[in-house]
Design a protein around this motif. Structure first.
Motif, PDB file in Angstrom:
ATOM      1  N   ILE A  83      -5.390  -4.013  12.520  1.00  0.00           N
ATOM      2  CA  ILE A  83      -4.807  -4.171  11.192  1.00  0.00           C
ATOM      3  C   ILE A  83      -5.353  -3.044  10.317  1.00  0.00           C
ATOM      4  CG2 ILE A  83      -4.631  -5.634   9.152  1.00  0.00           C
ATOM      5  CD1 ILE A  83      -3.220  -6.814  11.546  1.00  0.00           C
ATOM      6  N   ARG A  84      -4.445  -2.229   9.763  1.00  0.00           N
ATOM      7  CA  ARG A  84      -4.825  -1.144   8.871  1.00  0.00           C
ATOM      8  C   ARG A  84      -4.406  -1.526   7.464  1.00  0.00           C
ATOM      9  NH1 ARG A  84      -2.016   3.616   7.499  1.00  0.00           N
ATOM     10  NH2 ARG A  84      -0.558   3.213   9.190  1.00  0.00           N
ATOM     11  N   ALA A  85      -5.386  -1.654   6.570  1.00  0.00           N
ATOM     12  CA  ALA A  85      -5.104  -2.018   5.181  1.00  0.00           C
ATOM     13  C   ALA A  85      -4.628  -0.797   4.408  1.00  0.00           C
ATOM     14  CB  ALA A  85      -6.349  -2.601   4.530  1.00  0.00           C
ATOM     15  N   LEU A  86      -3.652  -0.996   3.551  1.00  0.00           N
ATOM     16  CA  LEU A  86      -3.124   0.052   2.687  1.00  0.00           C
ATOM     17  C   LEU A  86      -3.671  -0.144   1.269  1.00  0.00           C
ATOM     18  CD1 LEU A  86       0.563   0.011   3.962  1.00  0.00           C
ATOM     19  CD2 LEU A  86      -1.272   1.577   4.611  1.00  0.00           C
ATOM     20  N   PRO A  87      -3.649   0.873   0.424  1.00  0.00           N
ATOM     21  CA  PRO A  87      -4.222   0.752  -0.921  1.00  0.00           C
ATOM     22  C   PRO A  87      -3.761  -0.460  -1.740  1.00  0.00           C
ATOM     23  CG  PRO A  87      -3.806   3.038  -0.457  1.00  0.00           C
ATOM     24  CD  PRO A  87      -3.234   2.251   0.704  1.00  0.00           C
TER      25      PRO A  87
ATOM     26  N   GLY B 182      -9.539   2.250   4.973  1.00  0.00           N
ATOM     27  CA  GLY B 182      -9.955   3.588   4.566  1.00  0.00           C
ATOM     28  C   GLY B 182     -10.391   3.666   3.118  1.00  0.00           C
ATOM     29  N   LYS B 183     -10.940   4.812   2.767  1.00  0.00           N
ATOM     30  CA  LYS B 183     -11.441   5.029   1.407  1.00  0.00           C
ATOM     31  C   LYS B 183     -10.338   5.032   0.353  1.00  0.00           C
ATOM     32  CE  LYS B 183     -15.686   7.399   2.518  1.00  0.00           C
ATOM     33  NZ  LYS B 183     -16.511   8.587   2.303  1.00  0.00           N
ATOM     34  N   ALA B 184      -9.106   5.216   0.777  1.00  0.00           N
ATOM     35  CA  ALA B 184      -8.000   5.184  -0.176  1.00  0.00           C
ATOM     36  C   ALA B 184      -7.813   3.796  -0.776  1.00  0.00           C
ATOM     37  CB  ALA B 184      -6.706   5.627   0.496  1.00  0.00           C
ATOM     38  N   VAL B 185      -8.311   2.770  -0.083  1.00  0.00           N
ATOM     39  CA  VAL B 185      -8.184   1.389  -0.577  1.00  0.00           C
ATOM     40  C   VAL B 185      -9.061   1.182  -1.799  1.00  0.00           C
ATOM     41  CG1 VAL B 185      -8.561  -1.039   0.020  1.00  0.00           C
ATOM     42  CG2 VAL B 185      -7.525   0.504   1.676  1.00  0.00           C
TER      43      VAL B 185
ATOM     44  N   GLY C 114      -5.611  -5.019  -4.549  1.00  0.00           N
ATOM     45  CA  GLY C 114      -5.295  -5.835  -5.710  1.00  0.00           C
ATOM     46  C   GLY C 114      -4.578  -7.134  -5.390  1.00  0.00           C
ATOM     47  N   GLN C 115      -4.387  -7.442  -4.124  1.00  0.00           N
ATOM     48  CA  GLN C 115      -3.613  -8.616  -3.737  1.00  0.00           C
ATOM     49  C   GLN C 115      -4.503  -9.842  -3.539  1.00  0.00           C
ATOM     50  OE1 GLN C 115      -0.246  -8.766  -3.503  1.00  0.00           O
ATOM     51  NE2 GLN C 115      -0.317  -6.702  -4.323  1.00  0.00           N
TER      52      GLN C 115
END
Length: 111
Positions: A83-87, A48-51, A91-92
């Motif tokens: 798989i849902r990426a979180l914000p 999502g755009k929050a990332v 940076g990882q």
């Protein structure tokens, strides 16, 4: 890149997997897994755009696709995975994403 047959395409597949799948959360991602069924294993990604902006979102998707390419053969046939990426995924490094992915897949029973 994932093989064409392993890519989740329809919004209905995403919806069913997220709604009925077993959920496993980690600091950088959430895995939704519907274990073995009929047909090939399918994998989808939600970033999502929050990332972050588009460049960052695409980079996260490329990293996740690369990590799953080697793991898709280890999943039981017919498994559906989203798989849902979180914000924090933005940076990882790939190694920490790989650790979170493995832990989420193991915890959800996919591996």
């Amino acid at each position: 890149m994932l093989a064409r047959g392993n890519r989740m395409r329809t919004s209905e597949d995403f919806r069913q997997t997220i709604r009925f799948g077993r959920r496993s959360a980690r600091p950088t991602l959430v895995a939704h897994v519907v274990p073995g069924g009929t047909g090939p294993t399918s994998v989808g990604f939600v970033v999502g755009k929050a990332v972050g902006p588009a460049v960052v979102r695409n980079r996260v998707k490329r990293r996740l696709r690369h990590l799953l390419r080697s793991r898709v053969d280890q999943l039981p046939a017919g498994t559906h995975l989203v798989i849902r990426a979180l914000p924090p995924a933005a940076g990882q490094a790939s190694s920490s994403l790989a650790g979170d992915l493995d832990a989420a897949l193991t915890r959800s029973g996919a591996l």
